[in-house]
Design an enzyme around this catalytic site. Structure first.
Site, PDB file in Angstrom:
ATOM      1  N   SER A 182       0.670  -0.937   0.061  1.00 18.51           N
ATOM      2  CA  SER A 182      -0.111   0.174  -0.190  1.00 18.51           C
ATOM      3  C   SER A 182       1.111   1.453   0.207  1.00 18.51           C
ATOM      4  O   SER A 182       1.748   1.530  -0.773  1.00 18.51           O
ATOM      5  CB  SER A 182      -1.118  -0.007   1.048  1.00 18.51           C
ATOM      6  N   ASP A 238      -5.741  -3.913  -2.532  1.00 15.52           N
ATOM      7  CA  ASP A 238      -4.374  -4.017  -1.836  1.00 15.52           C
ATOM      8  C   ASP A 238      -3.956  -5.218  -1.305  1.00 15.52           C
ATOM      9  O   ASP A 238      -4.342  -5.897  -0.761  1.00 15.52           O
ATOM     10  CB  ASP A 238      -4.905  -2.638  -0.287  1.00 15.52           C
TER      11      ASP A 238
END
Length: 737
Positions: free
Chosen positions: A69, A216
């Site tokens: 991320s 993610d």
């Protein structure tokens, strides 16, 4: 018995042999390979920049980086050769985080004129798709195009066969939604890899790469220590900036419980990773949220502080000044080749199924042979995005076997299109008997044909209703010229005024059919002319019953011009918005009449906090006699604020307003950066006949309000007074002041 002399001789022989077989000097021991594992955590990831700055200051080399991320974004950019100073400048000064994470904050300078006007009418940031099977919606609340273009710029459009070819070997971690396994991004377009790793569910839509639908990486591996070890690191330094687990209460909502369940899984995989790291760094950022993007400087400082606190532990990994200089020189040698500018010999578009290639190339405005920098290429992608039928537009520098260099734009059409539903509306009250509520439902069918035609249907309902259908047909691939037939059915309630005061209200049912032809001037202007046929039936609803009920038919010629280069739909800091329209009506059984309207607003920035606003509005039927109920109205928060909405009106009207918008920096810490204080002085009046117009009759007043740009539209709370009226309070949602 062996003599001592013999033993000494044998020892000396073995010693000499050992000395002869050994080198005169030994190689210095090789330094351990050091890897960084950077966790995700939204804006808290800015602390990673401070960590990198402090490690550089200590002369600690980095050989491998893996991130998840925001950790992948910071780590990937640094691994590609971007300096820590450039990273800090980008997150603090260059990136407009509000625009990135607020999907309503499109760069208005790049919208078409038509879209700018539509933008003022929608207050719900929601788009629903219609397919033959069902109703669908986007996979994420935020359009990731802005973030993707930022990453393209910061990565200098790096595209390599393997991320191990970067100055520092790098891997990004994502989650494969269809296999429930972590997925390592280690080749190809670096910006796309970073965008995939930070595709937070519900916020950003997932990204498809090589048949894998990716989101993610923090879902399954928020701190990729195992990835760094597998890359070959002898020592793994883990930087943990993940958000700590909150505390639920018995009365917590189901949304809070769902969020806690997600956070529990994320924190559990983070804790498992921490146990595998050789050194753990945890910056003290407990009081910072993942959405604190305005606090980059503080978070960077916290990252530096975290390394300072572990300085003794890390000191053994440091190099001498000379050794570190050699290490950095080696990084520069491995920097990939990038292009600051290109003069493309060809331009192509791929990935489209609904849109025509000619139409897309028409939006690119003939880029072949032009010297283009990164910003100009980004503007080209935004021109394609302005067609509203695309989820993402990527670009790459491509080479033909002949050696020619060009640009390839790869588009991804919205999977929930090409039929869309949009929602809008407004509500306002002056806290008396005047309350107006309206709602808007809009259907769009895009790319109906090769020229990019649009079929639009709108239903507006509130105190009245209106159903409008139009077919916007461009006449060229550049969309400069168009023709637009339309039909409108509706019912409205209109006031009849005498000496500025209402004496009756008509219920008017109407049907109109017309066609406009027009020309766009770049994306800021629109000139059009049209013919319209109107049918109206009007009955007295309230007031003077001696007034006649009417049934009229007329034909009208319409000529209009619009200009709009305001830089924001609500809180513009510069620019002009102007609309003017003239109508020439020929009634079948009554006198002909003419109507003219002019609206102009100018914004000028005096400072980062203060914007000057000036506005001029004028409407007139001149000396002609329109139907009784055709009037201009004043009053309410957008007119003479000392009068209730629609309390004043006539066949001629003038309104001038001047004032300013003020933003208070202190509001930022409360998350209210999109709130402004509005103050306006106004002058205006309405007259029955043009011969009565006189500046001496102007009524003066002022208003003050608080305006907040929310996810549900602009919210305004204010008060105003006009000489001859009284003090009025007003509350509105969705309307533009």
């Amino acid at each position: 018995m062996t003599s001592p002399k013999y033993l000494i001789t044998v020892f000396l022989i073995f010693l000499l042999g050992a000395l002869c077989s050994a080198p005169l000097w030994a190689d210095p021991p090789k330094r351990p390979k050091i890897g960084l594992a950077l966790s995700g955590g939204g804006a808290r990831g800015f602390a990673h920049i401070g960590v990198l700055q402090a490690l550089e200051k200590m002369h600690i080399p980095i050989d491998y980086i893996a991130g998840t991320s925001m950790g992948s974004v910071v780590g990937g950019l640094y691994a590609s050769g971007l300096s820590t100073q450039a990273l800090q400048t980008a997150v603090q000064e260059e990136i407009n985080w509000e625009q990135v994470f607020e999907s309503t904050k499109s760069d208005r300078d790049r919208l078409s004129y038509r879209d700018k006007q539509n933008q003022r009418r929608f207050f719900l940031d929601l788009e629903v798709g219609l397919t033959q099977e069902n109703i669908t919606a986007p996979a994420g609340l935020i359009n990731g195009q802005s973030m993707f273009l930022i990453l393209k710029r910061l990565t200098r459009n790096i595209h390599v066969k393997n991320f191990s070819e970067l100055p520092i070997a790098f891997k990004a971690v994502a989650t494969d939604l269809n296999t429930a396994q972590p997925y390592l991004l280690e080749k190809g377009d670096l910006a796309l890899a970073l965008r995939s790793s930070m595709a937070v569910p519900f916020a950003f839509s997932p990204v498809e790469i090589d048949g894998h639908l990716l989101a993610d990486g923090g879902i399954l591996n928020n701190l990729p220590v195992d990835v760094v070890k597998a890359m070959g690191a002898d020592v793994v330094i883990a930087i943990n900036i993940s958000t700590p687990l909150g505390q639920l209460k018995a009365n917590s909502s189901f949304l809070a419980v769902a969020q806690q369940a997600i956070d529990t899984a994320l924190i559990q995989n983070t804790l498992n990773a921490l146990n595998k790291a050789d050194i753990v760094i945890t910056p003290e950022i407990e009081n910072y949220r993942p959405d604190d993007f305005s606090k980059a400087a503080e978070l960077i400082a916290k990252g530096i502080e975290a390394i300072e606190n572990k300085k003794v532990l890390l000191k053994g990994l440091a190099l001498s000044a000379g050794e570190y200089a050699n290490y950095q020189a080696g990084l520069h040698l491995h920097a990939p080749t990038t292009h600051e500018a290109i003069t493309p010999s060809f331009v192509e578009v791929t990935g489209q199924q609904r849109a025509s290639t000619e139409g897309l190339l028409g939006k690119l405005d003939n880029l072949v042979g032009k010297r283009l920098n990164t910003e100009e290429i980004e503007q080209a992608t935004q021109r394609i995005m302005s067609l509203n039928d695309f989820e993402q537009v990527d670009y790459q520098i491509a080479h033909k076997p002949t050696g020619e260099a060009g640009l390839t734009f790869k588009v991804r059409e919205k999977p929930w299109g090409p039929d869309y539903l949009r929602f809008g509306g407004s509500a306002s009250t002056s806290f008396d008997n005047k309350t107006e509520v309206s709602a808007l439902l809009r259907h769009e069918r895009l790319n109906v044909n090769a020229l990019g035609a649009e079929w639009v249907n709108e239903l507006t309902f509130g105190s009245g209703y209106s159903l409008r259908s139009e077919f916007f047909q461009p006449l060229d691939y550049q969309r400069r010229f168009y023709i637009m037939p339309y039909a409108v059915l509706g019912r409205s309630f209109r006031q009849v005024f005498e000496q500025q005061r209402g004496i009756a209200e008509y219920s008017v049912q109407n049907a109109s059919f017309g066609v406009d032809v027009g020309m766009h001037f770049s994306n800021v202007g629109n000139l059009y002319a049209g013919l319209r046929r109107n049918y109206q039936q009007a009955r007295v609803q309230i007031g003077d019953n001696s007034l006649p009920n009417t049934h009229t038919k007329d034909s009208a010629f319409v000529l209009g011009y619009g200009y709009d280069d305001l830089d924001d739909r609500l809180f513009a800091r510069r620019g002009l918005r102007l609309t003017t329209q003239a109508e020439f009506h020929q009634q079948d059984a009554a006198e002909n009449y003419q109507k003219f309207e002019l609206h102009a607003r100018h914004h000028k920035s005096l400072s980062p906090e203060v914007t000057l606003l000036s506005e001029f509005n004028f409407g007139s039927y001149f000396n002609s006699q329109p139907p009784l109920y055709e009037n201009f109205t004043l009053g309410g928060i957008n007119g003479l604020a000392g009068y209730a909405l629609g309390d004043m009106g006539g066949k001629q009207a003038l309104l001038i307003r001047m004032g300013g918008l003020v933003s208070a920096p202190s509001l930022l810490k409360f998350g209210l950066g999109n709130l402004r204080l509005l103050a306006l002085a106004h002058a205006g009046n309405a007259w029955d006949y043009s011969r009565e117009i006189s500046l001496k009759d102007l009524r003066y007043g002022g208003m003050g309000a608080i305006v907040w740009d929310t996810k549900f539209g602009s919210l305004l709370l204010g008060t105003g007074y006009t000489r001859g009226g009284q003090l009025h309070y007003a509350l509105s949602l969705g309307s533009f002041f």
